[in-house]
Design a protein around this motif. Structure first.
Motif, PDB file in Angstrom:
ATOM      1  N   ILE A   8      -2.713   0.923 -32.448  1.00 57.04           N
ATOM      2  CA  ILE A   8      -1.979   1.104 -31.184  1.00 57.04           C
ATOM      3  C   ILE A   8      -2.466   2.394 -30.507  1.00 57.04           C
ATOM      4  O   ILE A   8      -2.696   2.429 -29.295  1.00 57.04           O
ATOM      5  CB  ILE A   8      -0.445   1.115 -31.419  1.00 57.04           C
ATOM      6  N   ASN A   9      -2.665   3.441 -31.290  1.00 55.45           N
ATOM      7  CA  ASN A   9      -3.163   4.689 -30.713  1.00 55.45           C
ATOM      8  C   ASN A   9      -4.631   4.561 -30.274  1.00 55.45           C
ATOM      9  O   ASN A   9      -5.017   5.113 -29.240  1.00 55.45           O
ATOM     10  CB  ASN A   9      -2.979   5.849 -31.695  1.00 55.45           C
ATOM     11  N   ARG A  10      -5.425   3.840 -31.043  1.00 54.17           N
ATOM     12  CA  ARG A  10      -6.816   3.569 -30.644  1.00 54.17           C
ATOM     13  C   ARG A  10      -6.803   2.827 -29.296  1.00 54.17           C
ATOM     14  O   ARG A  10      -7.592   3.115 -28.393  1.00 54.17           O
ATOM     15  CB  ARG A  10      -7.516   2.724 -31.720  1.00 54.17           C
ATOM     16  N   ARG A  11      -5.890   1.854 -29.172  1.00 49.35           N
ATOM     17  CA  ARG A  11      -5.735   1.104 -27.925  1.00 49.35           C
ATOM     18  C   ARG A  11      -5.370   2.051 -26.774  1.00 49.35           C
ATOM     19  O   ARG A  11      -5.871   1.915 -25.652  1.00 49.35           O
ATOM     20  CB  ARG A  11      -4.648   0.033 -28.109  1.00 49.35           C
ATOM     21  N   GLY A  12      -4.489   3.020 -27.053  1.00 50.77           N
ATOM     22  CA  GLY A  12      -4.093   3.999 -26.042  1.00 50.77           C
ATOM     23  C   GLY A  12      -5.291   4.789 -25.526  1.00 50.77           C
ATOM     24  O   GLY A  12      -5.431   5.011 -24.323  1.00 50.77           O
ATOM     25  N   GLU A  13      -6.176   5.186 -26.447  1.00 52.54           N
ATOM     26  CA  GLU A  13      -7.386   5.931 -26.044  1.00 52.54           C
ATOM     27  C   GLU A  13      -8.277   5.060 -25.163  1.00 52.54           C
ATOM     28  O   GLU A  13      -8.823   5.534 -24.155  1.00 52.54           O
ATOM     29  CB  GLU A  13      -8.180   6.383 -27.290  1.00 52.54           C
ATOM     30  N   LEU A  14      -8.415   3.800 -25.540  1.00 46.12           N
ATOM     31  CA  LEU A  14      -9.265   2.882 -24.760  1.00 46.12           C
ATOM     32  C   LEU A  14      -8.682   2.648 -23.366  1.00 46.12           C
ATOM     33  O   LEU A  14      -9.416   2.561 -22.382  1.00 46.12           O
ATOM     34  CB  LEU A  14      -9.404   1.538 -25.496  1.00 46.12           C
ATOM     35  N   VAL A  15      -7.347   2.559 -23.293  1.00 40.57           N
ATOM     36  CA  VAL A  15      -6.678   2.361 -22.003  1.00 40.57           C
ATOM     37  C   VAL A  15      -6.944   3.577 -21.102  1.00 40.57           C
ATOM     38  O   VAL A  15      -7.211   3.432 -19.911  1.00 40.57           O
ATOM     39  CB  VAL A  15      -5.157   2.131 -22.217  1.00 40.57           C
ATOM     40  N   GLU A  41      -9.532   5.618 -21.276  1.00 42.45           N
ATOM     41  CA  GLU A  41     -10.943   5.561 -20.860  1.00 42.45           C
ATOM     42  C   GLU A  41     -11.148   4.527 -19.759  1.00 42.45           C
ATOM     43  O   GLU A  41     -11.903   4.764 -18.813  1.00 42.45           O
ATOM     44  CB  GLU A  41     -11.829   5.189 -22.059  1.00 42.45           C
ATOM     45  N   THR A  42     -10.474   3.384 -19.883  1.00 43.45           N
ATOM     46  CA  THR A  42     -10.588   2.324 -18.879  1.00 43.45           C
ATOM     47  C   THR A  42     -10.052   2.822 -17.538  1.00 43.45           C
ATOM     48  O   THR A  42     -10.627   2.546 -16.487  1.00 43.45           O
ATOM     49  CB  THR A  42      -9.818   1.064 -19.339  1.00 43.45           C
ATOM     50  N   GLY A  86       0.942   1.432 -22.527  1.00 40.82           N
ATOM     51  CA  GLY A  86      -0.386   1.829 -22.083  1.00 40.82           C
ATOM     52  C   GLY A  86      -0.383   2.214 -20.606  1.00 40.82           C
ATOM     53  O   GLY A  86      -1.020   3.193 -20.198  1.00 40.82           O
ATOM     54  N   LEU A 126       1.105   5.557 -20.084  1.00 38.46           N
ATOM     55  CA  LEU A 126       0.129   6.575 -20.487  1.00 38.46           C
ATOM     56  C   LEU A 126      -0.831   6.877 -19.329  1.00 38.46           C
ATOM     57  O   LEU A 126      -1.141   8.039 -19.055  1.00 38.46           O
ATOM     58  CB  LEU A 126      -0.657   6.034 -21.682  1.00 38.46           C
TER      59      LEU A 126
END
Lengths: 97, 97
Positions: free
Chosen positions: B24-31, B33-34, B83, B86
């Motif tokens: 979930i936190n990895r997903r947050g980082e990707l969001v 960056e996106t 996300g 964030l």
């Protein structure tokens, strides 16, 4: 940033979504097994607030962000609730047999 | 079933919780960056209902249970919402700089 970069980030997001999906379902299976292991304790033992509190504390202790603890707690409470509903559905089935 | 079995299931549940937390936190980082990759499109482009629909369709197609599609959709909508929050927080920060 190029569209290629955006596409690559989206592919990675899709990949992470699938991994989360797989783990949430794996968690569902474990919750069902745990419910079976506790079956002699009766249906009122399916929700265990002490155990839930312990799990949430561990999650807070391991949370490295970017999501804040409050967000992580909110998301996991939803995941726990879904697990509980899964157990209740299984228990209702048992009662009908 | 023995208490040992129950303890082992709980250990496994804790392990799966940590893996979900990490993703979930990895997903947050990707969001995040996106969001940066889309920054020229303006703040109103952060929520993309077409992209969200595509992600939910993929998740439904890959869902093997035990959770029903409706539960998976509900949980992921909560994850997507987190996300989005964030990104909005990041955007507000940019506006203050």
């Amino acid at each position: 940033m190029s569209n290629e970069k955006l596409d690559s980030l989206r592919d990675e997001l899709d990949q992470v979504n699938m991994e989360i999906l797989s783990l949430i379902n794996r968690r569902g299976e474990l919750v069902k097994e745990t419910a079976k292991a506790k079956v002699n304790q009766g249906p009122d033992k399916k929700y265990d607030p002490v155990r839930e509190h312990q799990m949430l504390e561990k999650l807070k202790n391991h949370n490295e962000g970017p999501f804040q603890d409050a967000t992580i707690i909110h998301l996991f409470k939803e995941i726990f609730k879904a697990g509980l509903e899964l157990q209740e559905k299984d228990y209702s089935k048992e009662m009908l047999v």
